[in-house]
Design a protein around this motif. Structure first.
Motif, PDB file in Angstrom:
ATOM      1  N   VAL A  70       0.848  -1.205   0.000  1.00  0.00           N
ATOM      2  CA  VAL A  70       0.000   0.000   0.000  1.00  0.00           C
ATOM      3  C   VAL A  70       0.880   1.251   0.000  1.00  0.00           C
ATOM      4  CG1 VAL A  70      -1.764   1.296   1.239  1.00  0.00           C
ATOM      5  CG2 VAL A  70      -1.912  -1.202   1.124  1.00  0.00           C
ATOM      6  N   PHE A  71       1.934   1.237   0.810  1.00  0.00           N
ATOM      7  CA  PHE A  71       2.830   2.404   0.842  1.00  0.00           C
ATOM      8  C   PHE A  71       3.449   2.645  -0.532  1.00  0.00           C
ATOM      9  CE2 PHE A  71       3.613   4.593   4.850  1.00  0.00           C
ATOM     10  CZ  PHE A  71       2.833   3.850   5.723  1.00  0.00           C
ATOM     11  N   ALA A  72       3.784   1.559  -1.249  1.00  0.00           N
ATOM     12  CA  ALA A  72       4.470   1.702  -2.535  1.00  0.00           C
ATOM     13  C   ALA A  72       3.585   2.389  -3.569  1.00  0.00           C
ATOM     14  CB  ALA A  72       4.906   0.321  -3.030  1.00  0.00           C
ATOM     15  N   ARG A  73       2.276   2.208  -3.456  1.00  0.00           N
ATOM     16  CA  ARG A  73       1.418   2.803  -4.490  1.00  0.00           C
ATOM     17  C   ARG A  73       0.699   4.072  -4.011  1.00  0.00           C
ATOM     18  NH1 ARG A  73      -3.728   1.321  -2.862  1.00  0.00           N
ATOM     19  NH2 ARG A  73      -3.938  -0.780  -2.001  1.00  0.00           N
ATOM     20  N   ALA A  74       0.994   4.535  -2.799  1.00  0.00           N
ATOM     21  CA  ALA A  74       0.289   5.712  -2.264  1.00  0.00           C
ATOM     22  C   ALA A  74       0.794   6.997  -2.919  1.00  0.00           C
ATOM     23  CB  ALA A  74       0.474   5.778  -0.760  1.00  0.00           C
ATOM     24  N   ASP A  75      -0.106   7.979  -3.100  1.00  0.00           N
ATOM     25  CA  ASP A  75       0.310   9.292  -3.634  1.00  0.00           C
ATOM     26  C   ASP A  75       1.237   9.991  -2.654  1.00  0.00           C
ATOM     27  OD1 ASP A  75      -1.698   8.784  -5.466  1.00  0.00           O
ATOM     28  OD2 ASP A  75      -3.145  10.156  -4.533  1.00  0.00           O
ATOM     29  N   VAL A  76       0.874   9.892  -1.378  1.00  0.00           N
ATOM     30  CA  VAL A  76       1.548  10.696  -0.362  1.00  0.00           C
ATOM     31  C   VAL A  76       1.993   9.793   0.787  1.00  0.00           C
ATOM     32  CG1 VAL A  76       1.303  12.653   1.235  1.00  0.00           C
ATOM     33  CG2 VAL A  76      -0.028  12.605  -0.877  1.00  0.00           C
ATOM     34  N   VAL A  77       3.231   9.968   1.223  1.00  0.00           N
ATOM     35  CA  VAL A  77       3.696   9.278   2.431  1.00  0.00           C
ATOM     36  C   VAL A  77       4.329  10.335   3.329  1.00  0.00           C
ATOM     37  CG1 VAL A  77       5.370   7.638   3.369  1.00  0.00           C
ATOM     38  CG2 VAL A  77       4.092   7.052   1.294  1.00  0.00           C
ATOM     39  N   VAL A  78       3.886  10.376   4.582  1.00  0.00           N
ATOM     40  CA  VAL A  78       4.556  11.271   5.534  1.00  0.00           C
ATOM     41  C   VAL A  78       5.195  10.417   6.621  1.00  0.00           C
ATOM     42  CG1 VAL A  78       3.147  13.334   5.163  1.00  0.00           C
ATOM     43  CG2 VAL A  78       2.409  11.625   6.842  1.00  0.00           C
ATOM     44  N   SER A  79       6.300  10.909   7.161  1.00  0.00           N
ATOM     45  CA  SER A  79       6.951  10.180   8.234  1.00  0.00           C
ATOM     46  C   SER A  79       7.492  11.161   9.262  1.00  0.00           C
ATOM     47  CB  SER A  79       8.071   9.296   7.694  1.00  0.00           C
ATOM     48  OG  SER A  79       9.000  10.108   7.023  1.00  0.00           O
ATOM     49  N   GLU A  80       7.583  10.709  10.485  1.00  0.00           N
ATOM     50  CA  GLU A  80       8.047  11.577  11.576  1.00  0.00           C
ATOM     51  C   GLU A  80       8.511  10.687  12.718  1.00  0.00           C
ATOM     52  OE1 GLU A  80       9.345  14.678  12.807  1.00  0.00           O
ATOM     53  OE2 GLU A  80       7.717  15.366  11.493  1.00  0.00           O
ATOM     54  N   GLU A  81       9.565  11.113  13.410  1.00  0.00           N
ATOM     55  CA  GLU A  81       9.908  10.434  14.660  1.00  0.00           C
ATOM     56  C   GLU A  81       9.125  11.086  15.785  1.00  0.00           C
ATOM     57  OE1 GLU A  81      14.018   9.110  15.991  1.00  0.00           O
ATOM     58  OE2 GLU A  81      13.594  10.716  17.428  1.00  0.00           O
ATOM     59  N   VAL A  82       8.343  10.285  16.470  1.00  0.00           N
ATOM     60  CA  VAL A  82       7.479  10.800  17.528  1.00  0.00           C
ATOM     61  C   VAL A  82       7.912  10.132  18.841  1.00  0.00           C
ATOM     62  CG1 VAL A  82       5.097  10.903  18.362  1.00  0.00           C
ATOM     63  CG2 VAL A  82       5.566  11.153  15.921  1.00  0.00           C
ATOM     64  N   VAL A  83       8.330  10.944  19.806  1.00  0.00           N
ATOM     65  CA  VAL A  83       8.808  10.400  21.073  1.00  0.00           C
ATOM     66  C   VAL A  83       7.762  10.662  22.161  1.00  0.00           C
ATOM     67  CG1 VAL A  83      10.612  10.522  22.839  1.00  0.00           C
ATOM     68  CG2 VAL A  83      11.206  10.787  20.414  1.00  0.00           C
ATOM     69  N   TYR A  84       7.385   9.595  22.848  1.00  0.00           N
ATOM     70  CA  TYR A  84       6.552   9.791  24.048  1.00  0.00           C
ATOM     71  C   TYR A  84       7.509   9.621  25.220  1.00  0.00           C
ATOM     72  CZ  TYR A  84       1.939  10.086  26.253  1.00  0.00           C
ATOM     73  OH  TYR A  84       0.826  10.507  26.939  1.00  0.00           O
ATOM     74  N   PRO A  85       7.901  10.710  25.867  1.00  0.00           N
ATOM     75  CA  PRO A  85       8.962  10.609  26.857  1.00  0.00           C
ATOM     76  C   PRO A  85       8.521   9.881  28.128  1.00  0.00           C
ATOM     77  CG  PRO A  85       8.112  12.837  26.790  1.00  0.00           C
ATOM     78  CD  PRO A  85       7.393  12.077  25.722  1.00  0.00           C
ATOM     79  N   ARG A  86       9.511   9.597  28.939  1.00  0.00           N
ATOM     80  CA  ARG A  86       9.268   8.942  30.223  1.00  0.00           C
ATOM     81  C   ARG A  86       8.558   9.921  31.162  1.00  0.00           C
ATOM     82  NH1 ARG A  86      12.648   4.914  33.946  1.00  0.00           N
ATOM     83  NH2 ARG A  86      12.902   3.803  31.999  1.00  0.00           N
TER      84      ARG A  86
END
Ligand code: MCN
Ligand code: CUN
Length: 792
Positions: free
Chosen positions: A182-198
């Motif tokens: 699905v990712f390979a054929r998607a128009d848009v891909v967004v990515s982010e590192e999201v940290v939930y701290p201690r």
């Protein structure tokens, strides 16, 4: 289906059953008559104190207790060596690991338990700690989870055979290949590192125990701050070898649990050993710093989030790789088959084509824990990730975040909805809940106000989140904790005069169970809640069950109580028929009374039936001389509460300080037993969420010194930091729960942090900011503003 009113209740309209019944427990709390752990004083009682490691990672060369033992008020000093003799130096955790009760070989985090002193009083015990001489040989600490698997990183758990790295587990859910396609054929891909701290739940009352071992009959009475008295008793029996019927766990009033009081801490075990060794009761109560530094923390998830979507904003798939920092021992509390808890519900409230998550757990030189603080077994992390990522996608597509969510919701006709990681959402109707939140907030008007302010260089942010939780663990075919099926028992006993007592296996820590469980019985039997006594928190007096966490009391124990009350009612019908000289099927039930069909004036109240049952009525077949009933409930599924939250913030462009101006929360927990208590749960959880998003943080320096070890550094919100909550609700009952109720105890803590962070990021949009990690302190917000071009 409305905004929350807040009508004051008069005695005239006091509900018999569900409704705004005032809390039965409040009179004693308000008058300072709560029965907390530290209120317990037994004759001849001694006091314990724990010596803790000042270092994060060090080998123990020697421990000299001579001077401490010579202290005139000291009765015993216990070290890991002493516990080794009892086979108690190490104990199994709830996650198939072992943890040190008192360190023998090494210390593995700052604040770890090294020795236990028992003295006449608390002060002498503390004084004597300073007389213990421990020689350490420092080792390099592993603090950053990202570095834990580096070649050459110090091996923290060299106690485990053959261990050459800090890896704990790999776990995954969903379909990796389908998601990749699905990712390979998607128009848009967004990515982010999201940290939930201690972060830390930091309940008002810290953890503690009073152990009272009777050497004559071999019985251990253990007063404890525990959310799960029965599970604790069984574990003590299994680990310490004391027969289970010789252990009595008593949990009095608990000044907040929030997941902090699920596990068994070394201090509890030391108090027990202290009592066995001295022959006297021993009390141990930790102080605030000990609580913050050594007991169950929460979160510490580093999440690589990705979303695939069409140009038009149809979300197709989500994917994440998570690095989970579990600290020095893998001691998280969760069902056995779920090492990352219920994190796989990170698919959120959206109808997706595919999803995949993988989680890697690592050891670091930090306190163990991870599952706490109203997390619903890591649903907090899951919801934060997906709700942050949907906003990242909205920014990329230049779409309104509320509209983007509305476009992607699972539709009502799709329930029960099987998601792509194996859950079956029981019921939901998301759009009305979202629309209500937008309506209460005045969403379009807020966006107009924001545009005007932006034009003037003012920073206003509007944050939206929509969450779905999975709570009420759980069906025994899927879930257990250390082999114990996650079911709960309830007993309802009706006295001859029609008053009742209900005995529970779950344990209130402030949630008001004494009120709400009486209301469930009241609703089913028509006995007024004030005539129903709720007994809990004493293993000698209550049926077995796994306790309170994961908002499971209502979904599991609530089901048990309703079904037990229905059994009582069935018996009452048979007795009423005998009393009225008719057949049971010819009787009609109205709350509190059976009457003859077609002749409502001829009937018997539940109180009359109770007296009849215990009296001289000739009892029908199948009914012996009482109306009592007992049920152990195995829920067929979990419950899936949901909600829509909207947060409005103003950011001071000069200082970076965030002010939460408004917060709208619309929750749906199905049937609401006590709307006032539900609201209270939500208010508390929202405060938690604002705290985590803006202030709360357990940090460490490079040596592993805990930087959040007191309330000077670990900032919790007060009434000054939170707004007046604006709440509303919808009701979508759970189709499988006896009364249609879903859990609510953690919803607001789960749903609110993304709303606050989304609002802060939205306020900073003119600077090109698309993500920032919690807590959004003034310094961090300021930095985020500096890193980017200044606004127009
Ligand atoms: N309730 C209701 N109607 C519903 C659902 C719940 O009236 N549809 C009521 C219940 O009857 C109960 C209360 O709301 O009185 C919370 O119920 P539930 O959602 O079943 O959660 P639990 O009772 O299992 O409580 C556990 C949950 C967790 S896991 C944490 S963490 C947390 C939370 O509760 N810790 C708390 N809320 C807390 N509130 C207080 N004051 N103190 C804590 O330590
Ligand atoms: Cu995760 S905190 Mo509550 O489940 O006790």
């Amino acid at each position: 289906q409305a905004r929350e009113a807040n009508p004051a209740m008069t005695s005239a309209d006091r509900p018999i059953g569900f409704g705004r019944v005032q809390r039965k427990e409040d009179p004693r709390f308000i008058r300072g008559k709560g029965r907390y752990l530290d209120d317990i004083v037994l004759p001849g009682m001694l006091y314990g104190a724990v010596l803790r490691s000042p270092l994060a990672h060090a080998r123990i060369v020697s421990i000299d207790t001579t001077e401490a033992l010579a202290h005139p008020k000291v009765h015993a000093v216990i070290t890991g060596k002493d516990l080794e003799g009892l086979n108690l130096a190490w104990a199994p955790t709830l996650s198939a690991d072992v943890m040190a009760i008192l360190a023998t070989d090494k210390v593995r985090f700052q604040g770890q338990e090294v020795a236990f002193v028992v003295a006449d009083d608390r002060y002498s015990a503390r004084d004597a700690l300073e007389l213990i001489d421990v020689e350490y040989e420092e080792l390099p600490p592993v603090i950053d989870a990202r570095r834990a698997m580096d070649p050459g990183a110090a091996v923290i758990r060299d106690d485990l055979e053959g261990r050459t790295d800090n890896h704990i587990f790999d776990w995954e859910a969903g379909d990796a290949a389908a998601t990749a396609a699905v990712f390979a054929r998607a128009d848009v891909v967004v990515s982010e590192e999201v940290v939930y701290p201690r972060v830390h739940p930091a309940p008002m009352e810290t953890c503690g125990a009073v152990a009272d071992y009777d050497p004559i009959d071999g019985k251990l009475t253990l007063y404890e701050t525990t959310q799960a008295p029965h599970a604790h008793r069984t574990l003590y029996a299994m680990v310490a070898g004391i027969p289970e019927h010789k252990i009595r766990i008593i949990a009095g009033d608990i000044g907040g649990g929030f997941g902090n009081k699920v596990g068994i801490y070394p201090g509890y075990v030391c108090a027990v050993v202290g009592s066995i060794v001295t022959g006297k009761p021993v009390k141990w109560v930790e102080d605030r710093s000990e609580n913050l530094m050594s007991t169950s923390f929460a979160r510490d998830y580093i999440m690589q989030g990705e979303v695939a979507a069409t140009r038009e904003g149809k979300i197709l798939a989500v994917r994440t790789k998570v690095l989970a920092d579990h600290g020095a021992f893998n001691a998280t509390a969760q069902p056995t088959k779920y090492p990352a808890g219920f994190f796989s519900i990170f698919t959120g409230s959206y109808d997706l084509e595919a999803a995949h998550c993988s989680v890697t757990g690592v050891y670091t030189n930090k306190a163990p824990g991870g599952v706490a603080y109203a997390c619903s077994f890591r649903v907090t992390e899951a919801v934060y990730l997906v709700e942050r990522m949907v906003d990242v996608l909205a920014a990329e597509l230049n779409m309104d975040p509320a509209e983007l969510r509305l476009k992607n919701f699972i539709r009502p006709e799709q329930f029960p909805y099987p998601n792509k990681t194996g859950w079956e959402y029981d019921s939901g109707d998301y759009e009305p809940t979202m629309r209500m939140a937008m309506d209460i907030a005045g969403y379009p008007e807020l966006r107009r106000e924001q545009a005007e302010k932006r034009a003037r260089g003012e920073l206003m942010g509007i944050g939206v989140s929509f969450f779905t939780e999975t709570v009420g663990a759980g069906p025994r075919k899927h879930m257990d904790i250390v082999g114990l099926g996650m079911n709960d028992g309830a007993e309802v006993r009706v006295h001859p005069t029609g008053k009742a007592v209900v005995r529970l296996s779950v344990q209130t820590q402030g949630q008001g169970h004494e009120t709400t469980f009486a209301q469930i019985v009241a609703e089913e039997l028509g006995i007024p809640p004030e005539d129903i006594e709720v007994v809990h928190g004493d293993t000698d007096q209550t049926p077995f069950g796994l306790g309170t966490y994961g908002s499971r009391s209502t979904p599991v124990s609530g089901g048990a109580v309703a079904l037990a009350a229905r059994k009582v009612r069935d018996k009452a019908r048979a007795v009423a028929a005998a009393m009225l000289e008719t057949r049971p099927e010819d009787l009609e039930w109205e709350k509190g009374r059976f009457y003859v069909k077609g002749d409502p004036s001829v009937g018997k109240t539940i109180q009359e039936i109770a007296l009849g049952t215990h009296g001289t009525v000739a009892l029908p077949d199948g009914v012996d001389g009482n109306l009592d009933a007992e049920v152990t409930y195995d829920p067929p599924n979990l419950t899936f509460p949901f909600g829509a939250y909207i947060c409005v913030v103003d950011v001071d462009p000069g200082t970076g300080k965030v002010k939460v101006r408004r917060f709208v929360a619309v929750d749906d927990c199905g049937t609401r037993i006590n709307p006032m208590i539900v609201e209270g749960q939500i208010h508390g959880g929202l405060a938690d969420g604002v705290g985590m998003a803006l202030m709360e943080f357990i940090g460490f320096d490079e040596q592993g010194n805990c930087l959040g070890g007191s309330f000077m550094d670990y900032l919790i919100p007060t009434s000054m930091e939170v707004p007046d909550w604006e709440t509303g609700y919808t009701v979508t009952p759970s189709p499988h729960h006896p009364i249609g109720a879903k859990g609510i105890g953690e919803s607001a803590t789960v749903g609110s942090p993304p709303a606050v962070v989304n609002a802060v990021v939205d306020a900073l949009a003119p600077f090109g900011v698309t993500h920032m990690d919690m807590p959004c302190t003034p310094a961090r917000v300021w930095e985020a503003m500096q890193g980017r071009p200044t606004p127009p």
